[in-house]
Structures are given as structure tokens and as C-alpha cells.
Scaffold this motif. Structure first.
Motif, PDB file in Angstrom:
ATOM      1  N   ILE A  46       0.846  -1.206   0.000  1.00  0.00           N
ATOM      2  CA  ILE A  46       0.000   0.000   0.000  1.00  0.00           C
ATOM      3  C   ILE A  46       0.875   1.246   0.000  1.00  0.00           C
ATOM      4  O   ILE A  46       0.653   2.192  -0.775  1.00  0.00           O
ATOM      5  CB  ILE A  46      -0.942   0.006   1.217  1.00  0.00           C
ATOM      6  N   SER A  50       1.269   3.836  -3.225  1.00  0.00           N
ATOM      7  CA  SER A  50       0.847   5.225  -3.031  1.00  0.00           C
ATOM      8  C   SER A  50       2.010   6.190  -3.243  1.00  0.00           C
ATOM      9  O   SER A  50       1.824   7.291  -3.785  1.00  0.00           O
ATOM     10  CB  SER A  50       0.248   5.407  -1.636  1.00  0.00           C
ATOM     11  N   LEU A  53       2.605   6.625  -6.960  1.00  0.00           N
ATOM     12  CA  LEU A  53       1.693   7.584  -7.587  1.00  0.00           C
ATOM     13  C   LEU A  53       2.302   8.979  -7.598  1.00  0.00           C
ATOM     14  O   LEU A  53       2.139   9.736  -8.571  1.00  0.00           O
ATOM     15  CB  LEU A  53       0.357   7.593  -6.836  1.00  0.00           C
ATOM     16  N   HIS A  65       6.949  10.300   3.192  1.00  0.00           N
ATOM     17  CA  HIS A  65       5.823   9.367   3.264  1.00  0.00           C
ATOM     18  C   HIS A  65       5.617   8.824   4.676  1.00  0.00           C
ATOM     19  O   HIS A  65       4.485   8.580   5.086  1.00  0.00           O
ATOM     20  CB  HIS A  65       6.045   8.214   2.280  1.00  0.00           C
ATOM     21  N   GLY A  95      -6.810   8.077   7.256  1.00  0.00           N
ATOM     22  CA  GLY A  95      -6.516   8.374   5.859  1.00  0.00           C
ATOM     23  C   GLY A  95      -6.944   9.781   5.471  1.00  0.00           C
ATOM     24  O   GLY A  95      -6.222  10.488   4.762  1.00  0.00           O
ATOM     25  N   GLY A  99      -4.601  12.779   4.285  1.00  0.00           N
ATOM     26  CA  GLY A  99      -4.886  13.382   2.988  1.00  0.00           C
ATOM     27  C   GLY A  99      -5.043  14.885   3.070  1.00  0.00           C
ATOM     28  O   GLY A  99      -4.524  15.628   2.225  1.00  0.00           O
ATOM     29  N   THR A 163      -6.710  -0.586  -2.725  1.00  0.00           N
ATOM     30  CA  THR A 163      -5.711   0.436  -3.073  1.00  0.00           C
ATOM     31  C   THR A 163      -5.150   0.215  -4.470  1.00  0.00           C
ATOM     32  O   THR A 163      -5.025   1.153  -5.261  1.00  0.00           O
ATOM     33  CB  THR A 163      -4.563   0.419  -2.043  1.00  0.00           C
ATOM     34  N   ILE A 167      -5.813   2.946  -7.486  1.00  0.00           N
ATOM     35  CA  ILE A 167      -4.704   3.682  -8.110  1.00  0.00           C
ATOM     36  C   ILE A 167      -4.547   3.286  -9.572  1.00  0.00           C
ATOM     37  O   ILE A 167      -4.259   4.135 -10.429  1.00  0.00           O
ATOM     38  CB  ILE A 167      -3.405   3.452  -7.312  1.00  0.00           C
ATOM     39  N   LEU A 206      -3.771  12.056  -2.608  1.00  0.00           N
ATOM     40  CA  LEU A 206      -4.162  10.645  -2.661  1.00  0.00           C
ATOM     41  C   LEU A 206      -3.063   9.750  -2.081  1.00  0.00           C
ATOM     42  O   LEU A 206      -3.347   8.814  -1.314  1.00  0.00           O
ATOM     43  CB  LEU A 206      -4.467  10.232  -4.102  1.00  0.00           C
ATOM     44  N   GLY A 207      -1.819  10.031  -2.450  1.00  0.00           N
ATOM     45  CA  GLY A 207      -0.706   9.254  -1.904  1.00  0.00           C
ATOM     46  C   GLY A 207      -0.624   9.364  -0.395  1.00  0.00           C
ATOM     47  O   GLY A 207      -0.419   8.360   0.309  1.00  0.00           O
ATOM     48  N   PHE A 210      -3.604   7.319   1.327  1.00  0.00           N
ATOM     49  CA  PHE A 210      -3.374   5.874   1.394  1.00  0.00           C
ATOM     50  C   PHE A 210      -2.244   5.542   2.367  1.00  0.00           C
ATOM     51  O   PHE A 210      -2.276   4.492   3.028  1.00  0.00           O
ATOM     52  CB  PHE A 210      -3.085   5.312   0.006  1.00  0.00           C
ATOM     53  N   ALA A 211      -1.249   6.432   2.475  1.00  0.00           N
ATOM     54  CA  ALA A 211      -0.198   6.231   3.478  1.00  0.00           C
ATOM     55  C   ALA A 211      -0.787   6.292   4.884  1.00  0.00           C
ATOM     56  O   ALA A 211      -0.374   5.535   5.775  1.00  0.00           O
ATOM     57  CB  ALA A 211       0.898   7.281   3.310  1.00  0.00           C
TER      58      ALA A 211
END
Length: 316
Positions: A46, A50, A53, A65, A95, A99, A163, A167, A206-207, A210-211
Motif C-alpha cells: 500500500i 501510493s 503515484l 511518506h 486516511g 490526505g 488500493t 490507483i 491521494l498518496g 493511502f499512506a
């Protein structure tokens, strides 16, 4: 139509793989150590996808990240431990928080490019970690204790599957093509009318989201998390996974996450050799395969599925 059919085949294969692994875990054929590492492989997939991306598909260079992962982790554990919120809601909240923070950070920083952006995101990731370290409500430097153990292999597998398909569909949409255009030539993309800032911030948001979800899953694997779990080295590990597998390849991110996590687990008793192996692996990769193991290749783009179906249709 061919891509949709390939996606259905891959979904069916994924469900069969899940059934086999879950059956082996339930029958105790896979021990607790490797069960935990299978779970960590899913979480790392995941995180790698992400990050890809942002770094691979949009051409940005993010090193923060782990900071977004930390936000999702701490928001999730506070909600489940202190407020007894259902696990799924805690994951979504973590999330969403990551985000939103990614969007707020992305607006000013994504006007930077290359090394300047890498330094900015690295600094922001460390700022997030230091801020958490100084908040007593979440345990400060000692960490947050008494976390309920909600994460299991099934949770991680299906969140990972969602995920990957999300993506993949985003990348194949008009928005994804705009991100790829920015990666190839940002000046040309802007000249053709692509709102580069908008799409860079979208990919970054978005990245980060999901992180954050991955951070919530990671935190609920253990009964204690601390800010030391989200250092710069964690961000660097996810970058290794992405580069090793191939920038701009979801299949590559899966392979990179699996390989790095597996090597880390196999060499758990020899940590000094692990870093040497990683370093040598990256040096050899840059010499002989600079585009990564998969480059831009996706498993679902292989023609083997189409050939199989054409043979069946010809026989009929």
C-alpha cells in the motif's frame, strides 16, 4: 474490454491467493513470525504503490511518506483506544487526516521541483514526527500504549486490493494521464492546458491518504507505537521499494515491497548484512537495470490472457 477482462482474471487470482494463504494461516502451516511479515508485506505494498503515484507517475520526489503514515497511525489509535470507534472508521479518519495534511502541505511545496521538493518533504516528515514526539496526549517520545490488535491478514489484504485497483483506475483515467504528462514534461503539459499544480496536489493528497490508511493498519498490528517507527529511514525504505520495482509500475511496487520486506525478515538475525545487501542490490540495479525490475510494465498488460481467450474462441 481486454483490460477489463484481465482485471477480472487478476481479481480472481488474488482471491484464490488469499484463500490459500488464509487457509495456511488458520491451519498453523504458516507460523506467527511469517504471518506478521505477510501482513507487513501487504502494508508495505500500500505504501509503495501510493508513493509510486507521487514519485513514479507524477514525477515528483517526495521523502516524507513516513510522516503521513504517522498521522494516520496516531489518529487511528487515538480513535480506537480512547474513543472506542470502529476500526474501519478509524482507518478512514486516519486516511482523511493524512490526505488533508498532504493537501495543505502540497499546495505550497509542490511549486518546488526535483531536489528542492525532496528536501522540503523530508523536512516536513521530520517536523510531523517531532511534533508527535512532543504531544503528551499520545505518549510523547515513549509512544502510545495499549493499542487494540485489530489488524490481521484479511484486513490488510482487502485494503491492499482496493488500493491497487483504485490507483490503477486513477492512473488509466484522464487525471492519471495528466499526471503522466507532468512527469514526462511539465512545461509542455502546462503549455497544453494541463493544470500542473492541481494534478500534482491531487496525486500528493491521494498518496498521503493511502499512506495514512497504511499507518492505521500498521499501528494496530502492535500494542505500542512510537515516533521512532516513522523516521526518515522508513521513507527511504519505501523509496527503495519503488525504485527497485520500477518507477511508474504498480506491478513493480508490489514486487519491490515483497522483495525488500522478505529480505528484511529473512535477515532479521543479521541486521548488519541487511543494509549491505540493500546497498549492493541498488548499486547493481542502477548499473544493469536503471528503470527497475519492471520499468513501466504492468502484469495486466501482458498479451498472454488475450492469446488464451482467442484460442478458446477459435476452438468454439
Amino acid at each position: 474490454m481486454g483490460k477489463r477482462r484481465n482485471d477480472i482474471i487478476m481479481l480472481g487470482f488474488s482471491l484464490v491467493l488469499f484463500a490459500l494463504l488464509q487457509g495456511a494461516i488458520s491451519a498453523k502451516l504458516i507460523g506467527s513470525f511469517w504471518t506478521l511479515n505477510l501482513t507487513l508485506i501487504g502494508i508495505n505494498i500500500i505504501l509503495a504503490v501510493s508513493l509510486n503515484l507521487i514519485n513514479g507517475y507524477t514525477g515528483q520526489f517526495s521523502l516524507g511518506h513516513a510522516g503521513f503514515m504517522a498521522v494516520g497511525a496516531y489518529v487511528g489509535v487515538v480513535l480506537t483506544t480512547n474513543f472506542h470507534v470502529p476500526f474501519i472508521i478509524a482507518l478512514l479518519a486516519g486516511g482523511a487526516a493524512a490526505g488533508v495534511l498532504g493537501c495543505l502541505i502540497g499546495l505550497p511545496t509542490l511549486r518546488l521541483r526535483g531536489d528542492y521538493l525532496a528536501i522540503a518533504t523530508l523536512g516536513l516528515g521530520e517536523i510531523i514526527r517531532i511534533v508527535i514526539m512532543n504531544i503528551e496526549y499520545v505518549g510523547g517520545a515513549a509512544g502510545f500504549k495499549g493499542i487494540p490488535h485489530h489488524t490481521n491478514f484479511a484486513w490488510v489484504f482487502f485494503v491492499m486490493l482496493f488500493t491497487l485497483f483504485f490507483i490503477k483506475n486513477f492512473v488509466n483515467s484522464a487525471h492519471g494521464r495528466a499526471c503522466i504528462a507532468i512527469r514526462e514534461n511539465e512545461i509542455a503539459a502546462e503549455a497544453m492546458g494541463v493544470n500542473t499544480t492541481k494534478y500534482k496536489v491531487t496525486a500528493f493528497t491521494l498518496g498521503a491518504a493511502f499512506a495514512g490508511v497504511a499507518g492505521g493498519l500498521f499501528a494496530h498490528c502492535f500494542y505500542l507505537i512510537s515516533p521512532n517507527s516513522f523516521t526518515f529511514m522508513q521513507s527511504f525504505n519505501y523509496l527503495i521499494m519503488v525504485v527497485l520495482g520500477g518507477l511508474g509500475s504498480i506491478t513493480g511496487s508490489i514486487a519491490g515491497a515483497f522483495f525488500v520486506t522478505f529480505i528484511s525478515a529473512a535477515l532479521a538475525n543479521w541486521p548488519e548484512f541487511r543494509m549491505i545487501i540493500f546497498a549492493l542490490m541498488l548499486i547493481l540495479l542502477m548499473f544493469y537495470r536503471p528503470q527497475g525490475l519492471f520499468g513501466y510494465i504492468e502484469l495486466t498488460n501482458f498479451k498472454i490472457f488475450d492469446k488464451i481467450f482467442r484460442r478458446k474462441e477459435a476452438r468454439q
